[in-house]
Design an enzyme around this catalytic site. Structure first.
Site, PDB file in Angstrom:
ATOM      1  N   ASP A 180      -3.432   2.515  -5.567  1.00  0.00           N
ATOM      2  CA  ASP A 180      -2.295   2.568  -4.639  1.00  0.00           C
ATOM      3  C   ASP A 180      -2.142   1.310  -3.796  1.00  0.00           C
ATOM      4  O   ASP A 180      -1.401   1.307  -2.815  1.00  0.00           O
ATOM      5  CB  ASP A 180      -2.417   3.785  -3.728  1.00  0.00           C
ATOM      6  CG  ASP A 180      -3.671   3.759  -2.861  1.00  0.00           C
ATOM      7  OD1 ASP A 180      -4.564   2.924  -3.120  1.00  0.00           O
ATOM      8  OD2 ASP A 180      -3.766   4.565  -1.914  1.00  0.00           O
ATOM      9  N   GLU A 181      -2.790   0.212  -4.179  1.00  0.00           N
ATOM     10  CA  GLU A 181      -2.692  -1.035  -3.424  1.00  0.00           C
ATOM     11  C   GLU A 181      -2.609  -2.221  -4.381  1.00  0.00           C
ATOM     12  O   GLU A 181      -3.329  -2.268  -5.381  1.00  0.00           O
ATOM     13  CB  GLU A 181      -3.908  -1.242  -2.525  1.00  0.00           C
ATOM     14  CG  GLU A 181      -4.049  -0.266  -1.368  1.00  0.00           C
ATOM     15  CD  GLU A 181      -5.299  -0.560  -0.570  1.00  0.00           C
ATOM     16  OE1 GLU A 181      -5.189  -0.993   0.596  1.00  0.00           O
ATOM     17  OE2 GLU A 181      -6.402  -0.367  -1.118  1.00  0.00           O
TER      18      GLU A 181
ATOM     19  N   ASP B 140       0.848  -1.195   0.000  1.00  0.00           N
ATOM     20  CA  ASP B 140       0.000   0.000   0.000  1.00  0.00           C
ATOM     21  C   ASP B 140       0.883   1.243   0.000  1.00  0.00           C
ATOM     22  O   ASP B 140       1.822   1.353   0.795  1.00  0.00           O
ATOM     23  CB  ASP B 140      -0.894  -0.016   1.245  1.00  0.00           C
ATOM     24  CG  ASP B 140      -1.641   1.287   1.444  1.00  0.00           C
ATOM     25  OD1 ASP B 140      -2.226   1.771   0.461  1.00  0.00           O
ATOM     26  OD2 ASP B 140      -1.642   1.814   2.573  1.00  0.00           O
TER      27      ASP B 140
END
Length: 418
Positions: free
Chosen positions: A106-107, A11
């Site tokens: 973003d992960e 993350d």
């Protein structure tokens, strides 16, 4: 459940804000947030850890964020840059294993089971990944480690609070690390569900895990009705880390609908002509996307929110066409009919158009009175020009009107600046 798996959830820390701080070294020790600095009532999309320490949160209004942190610098978002960095991070992860599943911008999940023997420990591998991403992009990451995706996801929430940026949740430490925590820290438990659990006397995650599944289902039914069985199993299994879903490198679900929507300032969109202009422009974008995907649809839906300041109304209505289409004129005619029939006349604050009942656009229905094949060719040529030179390369004359959103959207991705 597959045995002996090791899964990472990687993350990016305050992703948009991290990208901007990396691009602006002068803000290294300065609180930074990403949003539209011109709009006082705009929304904060991301805040760096320093800004968060002053109480600035995602979804705060600009004026509220600045009241909490007067020295805050708000930077306009650059969505294309964030997408580029996200793709670069994915590329880095894929140099370690091909089992990388992008969970959001973003992960990403990684199944690293097959490569662990190359490293001294799980932690060494995680540290190397974090270091490579930081050196390549300037973005700090946190990594949750677990034997299942759900445990890796929850572990990541706790990794955010560690100096190392790493945290491991396994079947061997659930009782010590997970069960004593407040029930609202369970994944997918928001305020409403947390209130239900607390009303049943379940304040800690362990209060759920210590019950048998049948007993938990019984209590959930009494509280929420018979349909609660599915939720009961989901939350109970989560407290035990049960999740047999694999890390899937790419997911391509069949497209079932294509839609576009726009939030509007009601003070500006109260004239029928202006609202219909936006409706037509949204329809044109829906049809363009349908053509790109090789789809055409037979059901057109229009949704609208309207308010005069003292009262509000909204509707969502649909109309089925005689034949499937992705031609802007045909879809727009149906959308306008729905709007004119159901609009109550108040200023409009939200508008969307969708196309469903999709099928492959490998054939064109011919008619006696229109050359639909010629219309398809014209739309195709327009698409080619926009694809090559940008969405603003060719526009209707109506786009020059003040109410038009075409030029604004041409400079955006997902409703945000490129």
């Amino acid at each position: 459940m597959p045995p002996d798996r090791t899964i990472f959830l990687v993350d990016c820390q305050s992703f948009y804000a991290s990208v901007e701080k990396s691009a602006h070294p002068e803000y290294r020790y300065h609180p930074v947030a990403v949003g539209d600095p011109v709009r006082r009532s705009g929304i904060i999309l991301a805040a760096c850890p320093l800004a968060k320490s002053f109480g600035v949160k995602t979804a705060d209004r600009n004026f509220s964020a600045l009241a909490k942190c007067p020295q805050l610098t708000i930077i306009r978002p650059r969505m294309m840059r964030y997408i580029t960095i996200s793709l670069e991070i994915t590329r880095i992860l894929e140099t370690y294993t091909d089992l990388v599943e992008v969970f959001s911008i973003d992960e990403s999940f990684m199944d690293v089971t097959g490569i662990l023997k190359r490293y001294d420990s799980v932690e060494d591998l995680a540290k190397q990944i974090r270091s490579e991403i930081l050196l390549s992009t300037g973005v700090w990451t946190r990594i949750g480690i677990g034997p299942t995706k759900i445990l890796a996801k929850m572990a990541n929430n706790y990794a955010k609070k560690t100096d190392s940026g790493l945290f491991r949740l396994g079947f061997d430490n659930l009782e010590q690390e997970l069960w004593p925590r407040p029930v609202q820290e369970l994944f997918m438990v928001a305020d409403k569900m947390s209130a239900h659990f607390q009303a049943m006397g379940m304040y800690r995650i362990g209060d759920i895990s210590k019950l048998s599944l049948d007993e938990f289902k019984k209590r959930m039914r009494l509280r929420m009705g018979r349909k609660a069985d599915v939720q009961a199993r989901y939350y109970w299994e989560m407290t035990w880390g049960i999740d047999d879903s694999p890390v899937v490198p790419s997911i391509r679900d069949e497209v079932k609908s294509i839609s576009h929507g726009k939030t509007l300032r009601a003070s500006l969109y109260f004239r029928r002509h202006d609202i219909e202009l936006v409706l037509h422009e949204l329809t044109a974008e829906v049809c363009r996307r349908a053509r790109h995907k090789g789809k055409q649809g037979q059901t057109v839906s229009v949704g609208l929110g309207e308010t005069d300041g003292s009262q509000a109304a909204r509707f969502s209505r649909q109309s089925t066409l005689q034949h499937a289409t992705n031609l802007t004129r045909e879809v727009a005619e149906a959308a306008l009919r729905l709007f004119r029939k159901h609009w109550q006349g108040m200023p409009v604050c939200y508008l969307y158009v969708s196309l469903t009942q999709l099928r492959e656009a490998n054939a064109t229905q011919l008619t006696l009175f229109e050359d639909r094949a010629k219309m398809q060719d014209l739309e195709h040529v327009t698409d080619v020009i926009k694809d090559r030179f940008g969405a603003a390369a060719i526009m209707p004359a109506s786009a020059l009107q003040e109410a038009s959103i075409v030029r604004e959207r041409a400079g955006q991705i997902g409703g945000h600046y490129k």
